[in-house]
Write a protein that holds these residues in place. Structure first.
Motif, PDB file in Angstrom:
ATOM      1  N   LYS A 174       0.844  -1.214   0.000  1.00  0.00           N
ATOM      2  CA  LYS A 174       0.000   0.000   0.000  1.00  0.00           C
ATOM      3  C   LYS A 174       0.871   1.252   0.000  1.00  0.00           C
ATOM      4  CE  LYS A 174      -4.074  -2.215   1.792  1.00  0.00           C
ATOM      5  NZ  LYS A 174      -4.667  -2.770   3.004  1.00  0.00           N
ATOM      6  N   LEU A 175       1.907   1.242   0.818  1.00  0.00           N
ATOM      7  CA  LEU A 175       2.800   2.407   0.907  1.00  0.00           C
ATOM      8  C   LEU A 175       3.522   2.662  -0.417  1.00  0.00           C
ATOM      9  CD1 LEU A 175       4.040   4.444   2.947  1.00  0.00           C
ATOM     10  CD2 LEU A 175       5.794   2.745   3.433  1.00  0.00           C
ATOM     11  N   TYR A 176       4.065   1.605  -1.019  1.00  0.00           N
ATOM     12  CA  TYR A 176       4.869   1.788  -2.237  1.00  0.00           C
ATOM     13  C   TYR A 176       4.033   1.937  -3.506  1.00  0.00           C
ATOM     14  CZ  TYR A 176       9.206   2.174  -0.007  1.00  0.00           C
ATOM     15  OH  TYR A 176      10.219   2.704   0.749  1.00  0.00           O
ATOM     16  N   SER A 177       2.767   1.555  -3.446  1.00  0.00           N
ATOM     17  CA  SER A 177       1.882   1.771  -4.594  1.00  0.00           C
ATOM     18  C   SER A 177       1.764   3.261  -4.896  1.00  0.00           C
ATOM     19  CB  SER A 177       0.482   1.241  -4.310  1.00  0.00           C
ATOM     20  OG  SER A 177       0.544  -0.116  -4.050  1.00  0.00           O
ATOM     21  N   THR A 178       1.893   4.083  -3.870  1.00  0.00           N
ATOM     22  CA  THR A 178       1.731   5.537  -4.061  1.00  0.00           C
ATOM     23  C   THR A 178       2.829   6.107  -4.963  1.00  0.00           C
ATOM     24  OG1 THR A 178       2.985   6.060  -2.065  1.00  0.00           O
ATOM     25  CG2 THR A 178       0.596   5.825  -1.810  1.00  0.00           C
ATOM     26  N   PHE A 179       3.941   5.404  -5.090  1.00  0.00           N
ATOM     27  CA  PHE A 179       5.020   5.872  -5.972  1.00  0.00           C
ATOM     28  C   PHE A 179       4.820   5.375  -7.418  1.00  0.00           C
ATOM     29  CE2 PHE A 179       7.204   5.724  -1.757  1.00  0.00           C
ATOM     30  CZ  PHE A 179       7.429   7.089  -1.640  1.00  0.00           C
ATOM     31  N   GLU A 180       3.720   4.691  -7.641  1.00  0.00           N
ATOM     32  CA  GLU A 180       3.398   4.148  -8.964  1.00  0.00           C
ATOM     33  C   GLU A 180       4.570   3.404  -9.612  1.00  0.00           C
ATOM     34  OE1 GLU A 180       2.017   7.664 -10.913  1.00  0.00           O
ATOM     35  OE2 GLU A 180       0.012   7.433 -10.075  1.00  0.00           O
ATOM     36  N   PRO A 181       5.095   2.399  -8.921  1.00  0.00           N
ATOM     37  CA  PRO A 181       6.207   1.639  -9.505  1.00  0.00           C
ATOM     38  C   PRO A 181       5.739   0.770 -10.662  1.00  0.00           C
ATOM     39  CG  PRO A 181       5.477   0.580  -7.491  1.00  0.00           C
ATOM     40  CD  PRO A 181       4.666   1.839  -7.614  1.00  0.00           C
ATOM     41  N   ASN A 182       6.682   0.334 -11.457  1.00  0.00           N
ATOM     42  CA  ASN A 182       6.368  -0.581 -12.549  1.00  0.00           C
ATOM     43  C   ASN A 182       6.070  -1.968 -11.985  1.00  0.00           C
ATOM     44  OD1 ASN A 182       7.698  -2.700 -14.635  1.00  0.00           O
ATOM     45  ND2 ASN A 182       6.744  -0.990 -15.716  1.00  0.00           N
ATOM     46  N   ILE A 183       6.838  -2.330 -10.961  1.00  0.00           N
ATOM     47  CA  ILE A 183       6.693  -3.677 -10.386  1.00  0.00           C
ATOM     48  C   ILE A 183       6.958  -3.670  -8.878  1.00  0.00           C
ATOM     49  CG2 ILE A 183       9.081  -4.261 -11.100  1.00  0.00           C
ATOM     50  CD1 ILE A 183       7.753  -7.199 -11.496  1.00  0.00           C
ATOM     51  N   ILE A 184       6.194  -4.489  -8.174  1.00  0.00           N
ATOM     52  CA  ILE A 184       6.464  -4.725  -6.746  1.00  0.00           C
ATOM     53  C   ILE A 184       6.687  -6.224  -6.571  1.00  0.00           C
ATOM     54  CG2 ILE A 184       5.558  -4.691  -4.384  1.00  0.00           C
ATOM     55  CD1 ILE A 184       4.012  -2.187  -5.011  1.00  0.00           C
ATOM     56  N   THR A 185       7.800  -6.565  -5.939  1.00  0.00           N
ATOM     57  CA  THR A 185       8.161  -7.961  -5.679  1.00  0.00           C
ATOM     58  C   THR A 185       8.182  -8.199  -4.172  1.00  0.00           C
ATOM     59  OG1 THR A 185       9.471  -8.067  -7.696  1.00  0.00           O
ATOM     60  CG2 THR A 185       9.994  -9.676  -6.006  1.00  0.00           C
ATOM     61  N   PHE A 186       7.527  -9.265  -3.744  1.00  0.00           N
ATOM     62  CA  PHE A 186       7.557  -9.614  -2.314  1.00  0.00           C
ATOM     63  C   PHE A 186       8.180 -10.990  -2.143  1.00  0.00           C
ATOM     64  CE2 PHE A 186       3.463 -11.118  -3.946  1.00  0.00           C
ATOM     65  CZ  PHE A 186       3.381 -12.402  -3.444  1.00  0.00           C
ATOM     66  N   HIS A 187       8.609 -11.308  -0.917  1.00  0.00           N
ATOM     67  CA  HIS A 187       9.277 -12.589  -0.673  1.00  0.00           C
ATOM     68  C   HIS A 187       8.284 -13.709  -0.367  1.00  0.00           C
ATOM     69  CE1 HIS A 187      13.677 -12.583  -0.817  1.00  0.00           C
ATOM     70  NE2 HIS A 187      13.482 -11.274  -0.889  1.00  0.00           N
ATOM     71  N   PHE A 188       8.487 -14.824  -1.051  1.00  0.00           N
ATOM     72  CA  PHE A 188       7.719 -16.043  -0.816  1.00  0.00           C
ATOM     73  C   PHE A 188       7.848 -16.466   0.649  1.00  0.00           C
ATOM     74  CE2 PHE A 188       8.013 -20.769  -0.762  1.00  0.00           C
ATOM     75  CZ  PHE A 188       6.697 -21.054  -1.072  1.00  0.00           C
ATOM     76  N   GLU A 189       9.055 -16.323   1.201  1.00  0.00           N
ATOM     77  CA  GLU A 189       9.321 -16.787   2.578  1.00  0.00           C
ATOM     78  C   GLU A 189       8.584 -15.946   3.627  1.00  0.00           C
ATOM     79  OE1 GLU A 189      11.746 -15.777   0.498  1.00  0.00           O
ATOM     80  OE2 GLU A 189      12.647 -17.647  -0.195  1.00  0.00           O
ATOM     81  N   ALA A 190       8.096 -14.772   3.230  1.00  0.00           N
ATOM     82  CA  ALA A 190       7.397 -13.907   4.185  1.00  0.00           C
ATOM     83  C   ALA A 190       5.909 -14.257   4.281  1.00  0.00           C
ATOM     84  CB  ALA A 190       7.567 -12.448   3.784  1.00  0.00           C
ATOM     85  N   CYS A 191       5.452 -15.181   3.417  1.00  0.00           N
ATOM     86  CA  CYS A 191       4.031 -15.557   3.415  1.00  0.00           C
ATOM     87  C   CYS A 191       3.825 -16.808   4.256  1.00  0.00           C
ATOM     88  CB  CYS A 191       3.563 -15.835   1.988  1.00  0.00           C
ATOM     89  SG  CYS A 191       3.639 -14.386   0.939  1.00  0.00           S
ATOM     90  N   LYS A 192       2.750 -16.837   5.032  1.00  0.00           N
ATOM     91  CA  LYS A 192       2.542 -17.994   5.921  1.00  0.00           C
ATOM     92  C   LYS A 192       1.992 -19.211   5.166  1.00  0.00           C
ATOM     93  CE  LYS A 192      -1.957 -16.600   7.882  1.00  0.00           C
ATOM     94  NZ  LYS A 192      -2.210 -15.448   7.009  1.00  0.00           N
ATOM     95  N   ASP A 193       1.236 -18.984   4.108  1.00  0.00           N
ATOM     96  CA  ASP A 193       0.714 -20.110   3.333  1.00  0.00           C
ATOM     97  C   ASP A 193       0.415 -19.677   1.897  1.00  0.00           C
ATOM     98  OD1 ASP A 193      -1.656 -18.653   3.540  1.00  0.00           O
ATOM     99  OD2 ASP A 193      -2.364 -19.839   5.243  1.00  0.00           O
ATOM    100  N   LYS A 194      -0.036 -20.653   1.130  1.00  0.00           N
ATOM    101  CA  LYS A 194      -0.345 -20.459  -0.279  1.00  0.00           C
ATOM    102  C   LYS A 194      -1.421 -19.385  -0.501  1.00  0.00           C
ATOM    103  CE  LYS A 194      -2.405 -23.552  -3.616  1.00  0.00           C
ATOM    104  NZ  LYS A 194      -2.690 -24.914  -4.021  1.00  0.00           N
ATOM    105  N   GLN A 195      -2.419 -19.394   0.397  1.00  0.00           N
ATOM    106  CA  GLN A 195      -3.508 -18.417   0.289  1.00  0.00           C
ATOM    107  C   GLN A 195      -2.960 -16.994   0.388  1.00  0.00           C
ATOM    108  OE1 GLN A 195      -3.954 -21.373   1.939  1.00  0.00           O
ATOM    109  NE2 GLN A 195      -5.338 -22.001   0.306  1.00  0.00           N
ATOM    110  N   GLU A 196      -2.012 -16.809   1.289  1.00  0.00           N
ATOM    111  CA  GLU A 196      -1.445 -15.467   1.456  1.00  0.00           C
ATOM    112  C   GLU A 196      -0.673 -15.040   0.198  1.00  0.00           C
ATOM    113  OE1 GLU A 196       0.886 -14.715   5.005  1.00  0.00           O
ATOM    114  OE2 GLU A 196       1.114 -12.606   4.431  1.00  0.00           O
TER     115      GLU A 196
END
Ligand code: DX5
Ligand code: ZN
Length: 219
Positions: A78-100
């Protein structure tokens, strides 16, 4: 041809505008923004990256490539969307499960931003196969996330090779991005295994002539 995403993590704040200008003149393709929360990784770069993103939005139209090394993915998307980036990448390891993972993919996409999943060196590529059709980029960390200036871990190249073969066999056009320890010495190996976007920090910032370096990295 490999695209270059310049990591600005190592840029000094007082010289940042000049460094960003020189990187753009050197024809990098993206500015890579390393957001670290002090929890998922030890370092905290939130304030610095906020400042840098604000500066970049004022002085360049080059795309921003945001790499979130954070636990609370939703807040930072939400915070970085305000900068209108081309891409946002998050870490798989930071998610607790597949649903997340799927929830975060949807969250980024709902802001009309491309989405990437990053995997740390210990995560095998097969763990993220099921998400590939839904994402734009898979970022393979070639060092442990957390800091710049580390040597590339050769074993990670094997993972990229396997991933590339899988993408080809399954007719997927997901981009492969590699991040960490990439410089003029390691770029050939990176290209050989089929990387589309190479993140380069110190490999450019620690050289005298950005233009020459970027040119050589792209050849
Ligand atoms: C590491 C970061 C990288 C890093 C790249 O956690 O994700 O983007 O800053 O820096 P170099 O190219 O110096 O390894
Ligand atoms: Zn990064």
């Amino acid at each position: 041809m490999v695209e270059i995403s310049a990591s600005i993590l190592g840029a000094k704040e007082e010289e940042s505008a000049k460094i960003f200008y020189n990187l753009e003149v050197a024809k990098i393709d993206y500015f890579h923004i390393d957001v670290m929360d002090g929890k998922f990784v030890e370092n905290n770069t939130v304030e610095k990256m906020n400042k840098f993103s604000n500066i970049l939005k004022q002085i360049t139209t080059l795309p921003l490539d945001v790499h979130l090394m954070v636990e609370d993915i939703e807040t930072y998307v939400k915070l970085y969307s305000t900068f209108e980036p081309n891409i946002i990448t998050f870490h798989f390891e930071a998610c607790k499960d597949k649903q997340e993972v799927f929830k975060m993919i949807d969250l980024v996409k709902s802001s009309n931003i491309k989405v990437g999943i990053a995997i740390s060196p210990k995560t095998e590529v097969r763990e993220i196969y099921e998400f590939l059709p839904y994402i734009n980029t898979i970022l393979v960390m070639t060092v442990e996330p957390g800091k710049g200036g580390q040597p590339l871990i050769p074993e990670t190249l094997r993972k990229i090779k396997i991933l590339k073969e899988y993408l080809t066999q399954n007719n997927l056009d997901t981009y492969i991005e590699a991040d960490g320890g990439i410089n003029l010495e390691t770029i050939e190996d990176i290209k050989d295994v089929g990387v589309d976007i190479a993140v380069v920090g110190n490999g450019i910032l620690k050289t005298d002539n950005y233009k020459e370096t970027v040119k050589k990295l792209k050849i």
